[in-house]
Write a protein that holds these residues in place. Structure first.
Motif, PDB file in Angstrom:
ATOM      1  N   ALA A  16       0.775  55.732  26.893  1.00 36.94           N
ATOM      2  CA  ALA A  16      -0.473  56.087  28.007  1.00 36.94           C
ATOM      3  C   ALA A  16      -1.549  56.917  27.472  1.00 36.94           C
ATOM      4  O   ALA A  16      -2.573  56.792  27.707  1.00 36.94           O
ATOM      5  N   LYS A  37      -4.056  60.346  33.299  1.00 36.27           N
ATOM      6  CA  LYS A  37      -2.976  60.896  34.553  1.00 36.27           C
ATOM      7  C   LYS A  37      -1.594  60.478  34.074  1.00 36.27           C
ATOM      8  O   LYS A  37      -0.797  61.317  34.388  1.00 36.27           O
ATOM      9  N   LEU A  38      -1.442  59.194  33.684  1.00 38.82           N
ATOM     10  CA  LEU A  38       0.055  58.816  33.573  1.00 38.82           C
ATOM     11  C   LEU A  38       0.765  59.482  32.246  1.00 38.82           C
ATOM     12  O   LEU A  38       1.804  59.810  32.208  1.00 38.82           O
ATOM     13  N   MET A  90       4.928  53.484  31.309  1.00 37.49           N
ATOM     14  CA  MET A  90       3.496  54.143  32.204  1.00 37.49           C
ATOM     15  C   MET A  90       2.504  53.219  31.867  1.00 37.49           C
ATOM     16  O   MET A  90       1.346  53.477  31.948  1.00 37.49           O
ATOM     17  N   ALA A  92       0.045  50.392  33.444  1.00 43.64           N
ATOM     18  CA  ALA A  92      -0.698  50.309  34.728  1.00 43.64           C
ATOM     19  C   ALA A  92      -1.369  48.790  35.007  1.00 43.64           C
ATOM     20  O   ALA A  92      -2.229  48.794  35.774  1.00 43.64           O
ATOM     21  N   LYS A 117       6.113  57.479  37.765  1.00 44.63           N
ATOM     22  CA  LYS A 117       4.823  56.570  37.727  1.00 44.63           C
ATOM     23  C   LYS A 117       4.571  56.349  39.265  1.00 44.63           C
ATOM     24  O   LYS A 117       3.245  56.600  39.551  1.00 44.63           O
ATOM     25  N   VAL A 120       2.617  59.599  40.370  1.00 49.13           N
ATOM     26  CA  VAL A 120       1.372  59.685  39.953  1.00 49.13           C
ATOM     27  C   VAL A 120       0.284  58.885  40.447  1.00 49.13           C
ATOM     28  O   VAL A 120      -0.426  59.278  40.851  1.00 49.13           O
ATOM     29  N   LEU A 121       0.817  57.628  40.696  1.00 51.26           N
ATOM     30  CA  LEU A 121       0.010  56.424  41.353  1.00 51.26           C
ATOM     31  C   LEU A 121      -0.095  56.445  42.921  1.00 51.26           C
ATOM     32  O   LEU A 121      -0.462  55.442  43.226  1.00 51.26           O
TER      33      LEU A 121
END
Length: 275
Positions: A16, A37-38, A90, A92, A117, A120-121
């Motif tokens: 990431a 951010k991941l 991670m 996306a 994950k 975070v998302l």
């Protein structure tokens, strides 16, 4: 040395961070607005250490493969409305790629990875029907996949990215066998493999030692990557990573003849033949 699952999962943070750094380049091959951010502080710290130990060369494989698999998955999704990311880490793609309407993306990884994950998302919206599945690949993940809505009667696009080198040879073959059992004709299997020559390359020594010291040694490599799916009736196209790497101006060496003794990595896109 036994590979520690948490150590392999940590590489997802490193990947990431590499994707985040690529995303701010003027000549970037892709944009991943979620990668920073991941990766978090831990991932960026790991990247700084890797660059100090081995230089940028060892990160280019991840940059090139990200773009290659982005393109390959979107191409496969034109006929496969199910996508399974095996050991998704991670990644996306469920959030950042423009998927065709009606696409379902299943993400398989260890429960702590999926939980991290998801956290975070939590405020972000995927561009598909996303189904995160926390399950170790040594367990009965096919059952968990079906329970999450996977339909084994419809063509599926599979991606095994950056994983096979961490498995021993028996585990690699078991994984491919399980995927084949869940795949109808027309399904697409994408995977990357390091060549045995790459495992022996002097410039890889520092990185490989670091991975082994952290409990995540590279165990598997082959210079005949199509042999993994050939026995199951899949038709495979093998691409030397140097080909797209040079096309996009992001590789350190020219494409060399297949018969030459050189360090290689491979991308494989395989389609299950129709009866």
């Amino acid at each position: 040395m036994e590979t520690r699952p948490d150590s392999v999962a940590d590489t997802g943070l490193l990947v990431a961070a590499i994707r985040a750094r690529e995303s701010v380049r003027d000549d970037r091959l892709f944009t991943d607005p979620f990668a920073d951010k991941l990766a978090a502080e831990a991932g960026h710290r790991m990247l700084d250490a890797a660059l100090a130990t081995s230089g940028e060369r060892t990160t280019l494989q991840i940059v090139v493969r990200t773009r290659f698999w982005d393109d390959a998955l979107l191409d496969a999704a034109s006929s496969c409305r199910q996508v399974v990311l095996v050991a998704a880490g991670m990644d996306a793609r469920a959030y950042r790629l423009t998927w065709p309407a009606g696409t379902s993306v299943f993400e398989l990884d260890q429960p702590p990875v999926i939980a991290a994950k998801n956290a975070v998302l939590a405020d972000d919206v995927p561009q598909c029907a996303r189904a995160p599945i926390g399950m170790d690949l040594a367990d009965n993940w096919p059952k968990a996949l079906r329970s999450a809505g996977f339909d084994a009667t419809t063509p599926t696009a599979w991606l095994i990215e950056g994983l096979l080198q961490y498995l021993d040879e028996d585990a690699v073959h078991r994984l491919v066998e399980r995927i084949d059992a869940l795949s109808v004709p027309g399904s697409v299997l994408c995977y990357d493999v390091v060549g045995k020559s790459l495992l022996a390359a002097p410039f890889m020594a520092g990185l490989l030692k670091s991975m082994a010291d952290n409990g995540a040694p590279w165990l598997f490599g082959t210079d005949d990557p199509a042999e993994l799916v050939r026995p199951y009736g899949w038709s495979a196209t093998v691409t030397d990573i140097a080909e797209p790497g040079n096309q996009w101006g992001r590789w350190y060496a020219p494409v060399t003849p297949n018969e030459s003794e050189t360090a290689r990595g491979y991308f494989v896109v395989a389609t299950k033949r129709r009866a």
